[in-house]
Scaffold this motif. Structure first.
Motif, PDB file in Angstrom:
ATOM      1  N   GLU A 106       0.827  -1.207   0.000  1.00 39.37           N
ATOM      2  CA  GLU A 106       0.000   0.000   0.000  1.00 39.37           C
ATOM      3  C   GLU A 106       0.861   1.258   0.000  1.00 39.37           C
ATOM      4  N   ALA A 107       1.987   1.223   0.709  1.00 42.76           N
ATOM      5  CA  ALA A 107       2.871   2.385   0.754  1.00 42.76           C
ATOM      6  C   ALA A 107       3.415   2.721  -0.633  1.00 42.76           C
ATOM      7  N   LEU A 108       3.738   1.695  -1.412  1.00 40.71           N
ATOM      8  CA  LEU A 108       4.276   1.934  -2.757  1.00 40.71           C
ATOM      9  C   LEU A 108       3.314   2.736  -3.624  1.00 40.71           C
ATOM     10  N   LYS A 109       2.028   2.598  -3.375  1.00 43.40           N
ATOM     11  CA  LYS A 109       1.014   3.254  -4.206  1.00 43.40           C
ATOM     12  C   LYS A 109       0.920   4.759  -3.962  1.00 43.40           C
ATOM     13  N   ILE A 110       1.472   5.243  -2.850  1.00 46.58           N
ATOM     14  CA  ILE A 110       1.298   6.654  -2.501  1.00 46.58           C
ATOM     15  C   ILE A 110       2.622   7.419  -2.463  1.00 46.58           C
ATOM     16  N   VAL A 111       3.666   6.824  -3.037  1.00 50.42           N
ATOM     17  CA  VAL A 111       4.957   7.506  -3.111  1.00 50.42           C
ATOM     18  C   VAL A 111       4.965   8.449  -4.307  1.00 50.42           C
ATOM     19  N   LYS A 112       5.554   9.625  -4.103  1.00 49.26           N
ATOM     20  CA  LYS A 112       5.617  10.633  -5.163  1.00 49.26           C
ATOM     21  C   LYS A 112       6.540  10.193  -6.301  1.00 49.26           C
ATOM     22  N   TYR A 113       6.418  10.891  -7.390  1.00 49.34           N
ATOM     23  CA  TYR A 113       7.281  10.628  -8.555  1.00 49.34           C
ATOM     24  C   TYR A 113       8.745  10.721  -8.141  1.00 49.34           C
ATOM     25  N   ASP A 114       9.546   9.731  -8.581  1.00 51.40           N
ATOM     26  CA  ASP A 114      10.979   9.647  -8.312  1.00 51.40           C
ATOM     27  C   ASP A 114      11.280   9.407  -6.836  1.00 51.40           C
ATOM     28  N   GLY A 115      10.301   8.879  -6.119  1.00 49.56           N
ATOM     29  CA  GLY A 115      10.493   8.602  -4.698  1.00 49.56           C
ATOM     30  C   GLY A 115      11.280   7.328  -4.450  1.00 49.56           C
ATOM     31  N   THR A 126       2.075  -6.809  -5.264  1.00 51.81           N
ATOM     32  CA  THR A 126       2.010  -5.435  -5.748  1.00 51.81           C
ATOM     33  C   THR A 126       1.861  -5.437  -7.266  1.00 51.81           C
ATOM     34  N   ASN A 127       2.047  -4.272  -7.869  1.00 51.88           N
ATOM     35  CA  ASN A 127       1.984  -4.148  -9.326  1.00 51.88           C
ATOM     36  C   ASN A 127       3.114  -3.245  -9.783  1.00 51.88           C
ATOM     37  N   VAL A 128       3.303  -3.151 -11.079  1.00 52.59           N
ATOM     38  CA  VAL A 128       4.457  -2.409 -11.595  1.00 52.59           C
ATOM     39  C   VAL A 128       4.204  -0.918 -11.773  1.00 52.59           C
ATOM     40  N   PHE A 129       2.969  -0.445 -11.612  1.00 53.47           N
ATOM     41  CA  PHE A 129       2.665   0.957 -11.898  1.00 53.47           C
ATOM     42  C   PHE A 129       3.513   1.958 -11.109  1.00 53.47           C
ATOM     43  N   PRO A 130       3.739   1.770  -9.799  1.00 53.35           N
ATOM     44  CA  PRO A 130       4.589   2.745  -9.095  1.00 53.35           C
ATOM     45  C   PRO A 130       5.986   2.866  -9.704  1.00 53.35           C
ATOM     46  N   PHE A 131       6.468   1.772 -10.262  1.00 50.70           N
ATOM     47  CA  PHE A 131       7.828   1.747 -10.793  1.00 50.70           C
ATOM     48  C   PHE A 131       7.911   2.308 -12.211  1.00 50.70           C
ATOM     49  N   ILE A 132       6.923   1.993 -13.056  1.00 53.26           N
ATOM     50  CA  ILE A 132       7.020   2.409 -14.458  1.00 53.26           C
ATOM     51  C   ILE A 132       6.293   3.715 -14.753  1.00 53.26           C
ATOM     52  N   LEU A 133       5.397   4.154 -13.882  1.00 54.57           N
ATOM     53  CA  LEU A 133       4.689   5.415 -14.097  1.00 54.57           C
ATOM     54  C   LEU A 133       5.217   6.549 -13.231  1.00 54.57           C
ATOM     55  N   ARG A 134       5.791   6.196 -12.091  1.00 58.11           N
ATOM     56  CA  ARG A 134       6.297   7.233 -11.180  1.00 58.11           C
ATOM     57  C   ARG A 134       7.801   7.114 -10.918  1.00 58.11           C
ATOM     58  N   GLY A 135       8.430   6.112 -11.477  1.00 55.32           N
ATOM     59  CA  GLY A 135       9.872   5.963 -11.284  1.00 55.32           C
ATOM     60  C   GLY A 135      10.276   5.682  -9.859  1.00 55.32           C
ATOM     61  N   VAL A 136       9.386   5.081  -9.088  1.00 54.05           N
ATOM     62  CA  VAL A 136       9.682   4.761  -7.693  1.00 54.05           C
ATOM     63  C   VAL A 136      10.762   3.686  -7.627  1.00 54.05           C
ATOM     64  N   ARG A 137      11.687   3.846  -6.686  1.00 56.72           N
ATOM     65  CA  ARG A 137      12.761   2.877  -6.500  1.00 56.72           C
ATOM     66  C   ARG A 137      12.555   2.147  -5.176  1.00 56.72           C
ATOM     67  N   LEU A 138      12.569   0.820  -5.214  1.00 57.21           N
ATOM     68  CA  LEU A 138      12.465  -0.019  -4.029  1.00 57.21           C
ATOM     69  C   LEU A 138      13.841  -0.609  -3.749  1.00 57.21           C
ATOM     70  N   ILE A 139      14.408  -0.271  -2.582  1.00 61.90           N
ATOM     71  CA  ILE A 139      15.778  -0.655  -2.263  1.00 61.90           C
ATOM     72  C   ILE A 139      15.788  -1.560  -1.033  1.00 61.90           C
ATOM     73  N   GLY A 140      16.349  -2.744  -1.179  1.00 61.58           N
ATOM     74  CA  GLY A 140      16.466  -3.657  -0.056  1.00 61.58           C
ATOM     75  C   GLY A 140      17.620  -3.277   0.858  1.00 61.58           C
ATOM     76  N   ILE A 141      17.396  -3.431   2.159  1.00 55.36           N
ATOM     77  CA  ILE A 141      18.413  -3.104   3.160  1.00 55.36           C
ATOM     78  C   ILE A 141      18.803  -4.377   3.910  1.00 55.36           C
ATOM     79  N   ASP A 142      20.097  -4.699   3.885  1.00 52.80           N
ATOM     80  CA  ASP A 142      20.615  -5.846   4.625  1.00 52.80           C
ATOM     81  C   ASP A 142      21.758  -5.376   5.505  1.00 52.80           C
ATOM     82  N   SER A 143      21.608  -5.488   6.806  1.00 56.61           N
ATOM     83  CA  SER A 143      22.674  -5.082   7.728  1.00 56.61           C
ATOM     84  C   SER A 143      23.542  -6.262   8.159  1.00 56.61           C
TER      85      SER A 143
END
Length: 323
Positions: free
Chosen positions: A226-235, A250-267
């Motif tokens: 749900e969070a991915l759907k409300i991130v601003k362009y280039d977020g 999820t779906n690809v729209f946040p990534f291909i329409l808004r350029g959202v980047r999802l980054i995995g964090i491994d400590s």
């Protein structure tokens, strides 16, 4: 020495404080006299025999530790050096930090940077390191101001992320399932609080109105979707946890329409250089004044009860273990 040991007896896992022999180091290893450790969700899973965390028993829990080098077989460390160890196999299938003396490969250890005491660095612990790595990814991807959403905000990673992001000048919205902790989150700097029950809902729309410049997600599952759907362009969205679910529908729209980047964090397995950079930030510009508000200090004998709280999802802030 005293240690918090988990044993497998027949088909059951039992744990508690025991007296065991002090380990002997070999080449390129160091022996740390522990001063502080902490508790993390992974530690709690290890204590009940979760095979995804620990397969070797008896076992000492504790995925992080801070202390002083007692003995060294490495050219990189001398007796008396103040060091911190987080991640790698510590507390998983290698005996962890809930003990008076900890043997580790020298390559796992980092000298504690100026500006942090042993107690402070373990108040941050793995959770603080993970929060710092997440925030670094936002900053490194040009998210330097604006609106940030933090999920699982009363947990270890989430609460530190809220405090650090607020200090850096972001407007932080916190999601939590704990209605009685709204004042706690506001004290850390959150401008707005969303209750989990109002956010974690079934929503089949692929996108919603843009609201946040970035997200620090600690829970995964539907909340991340749900969070991915409300991130601003280039977020930018960082993901480091799965307490809600390991699945992501999820779906690809946040990534291909808004350029959202999802980054995995491994400590756990990230490079020493990356860890050192994050600790330096926590010693300086990320350092927060509200560490005491985040901390429940306990001793080895109190770990068992704290694990119950963690596994029941009732923990708030950080558990600091004084050795």
């Amino acid at each position: 020495m005293k240690a918090y040991v988990v044993e497998k007896i027949e088909d059951k896992f039992v744990s508690g404080v025991q007296d065991i022999e002090t380990p002997t180091i070999e080449e390129n290893e160091i022996l740390i006299k522990a001063t502080y450790s902490s508790l993390n969700y992974k530690d709690a899973l290890s204590s009940i025999g979760n095979k995804g965390v620990t397969r070797v028993f008896p076992h000492i829990t504790g995925v992080d530790v801070a202390g002083v080098v007692e003995n060294s077989n490495s050219k990189d460390f001398q007796k008396g050096d103040k060091v911190v160890v987080t991640g790698y196999d510590l507390g998983m299938n290698t005996n962890g930090g809930h003990t008076e003396f900890v043997k580790v490969p020298a390559s796992w250890a980092i000298k504690i940077p100026k500006g942090l005491t042993n107690k402070e660095i373990m108040t941050y612990g793995t959770a603080g390191l993970t929060a710092a790595l997440s925030i670094n990814e936002l900053l490194n991807n040009n998210i330097t101001q604006g609106e940030i959403l933090v999920t699982g905000a009363t947990g270890g990673v989430g609460s530190i992320a809220v405090a650090v992001l607020s200090k850096l000048g972001f407007n932080v919205t916190a999601i939590s399932g704990k209605e009685d902790k709204i004042d706690f989150l506001k004290a850390l700097g959150a401008k707005e609080i969303i209750l989990r029950k109002d956010f974690d809902i079934e929503n089949k729309r692929p996108l919603e109105s843009e609201k946040y410049d970035g997200v620090v997600d600690t829970v995964g599952g539907n909340i991340l979707a749900e969070a991915l759907k409300i991130v601003k362009y280039d977020g930018v969205v960082t993901c480091c946890g799965l307490t809600s679910s390991f699945e992501l529908n999820t779906n690809v729209f946040p990534f291909i329409l808004r350029g959202v980047r999802l980054i995995g964090i491994d400590s756990v397995e990230c490079s020493i250089k990356k860890k050192e950079a994050a600790w330096e930030k926590l010693a300086k510009e990320f350092k927060i004044d509200s560490l005491e508000k985040l901390t429940n200090e306990i001793n080895l004998e109190e770990i068992q009860e704290a694990y119950k709280t963690l596994l029941e999802g009732k923990a708030v802030g950080r558990y600091l273990v004084k050795i």
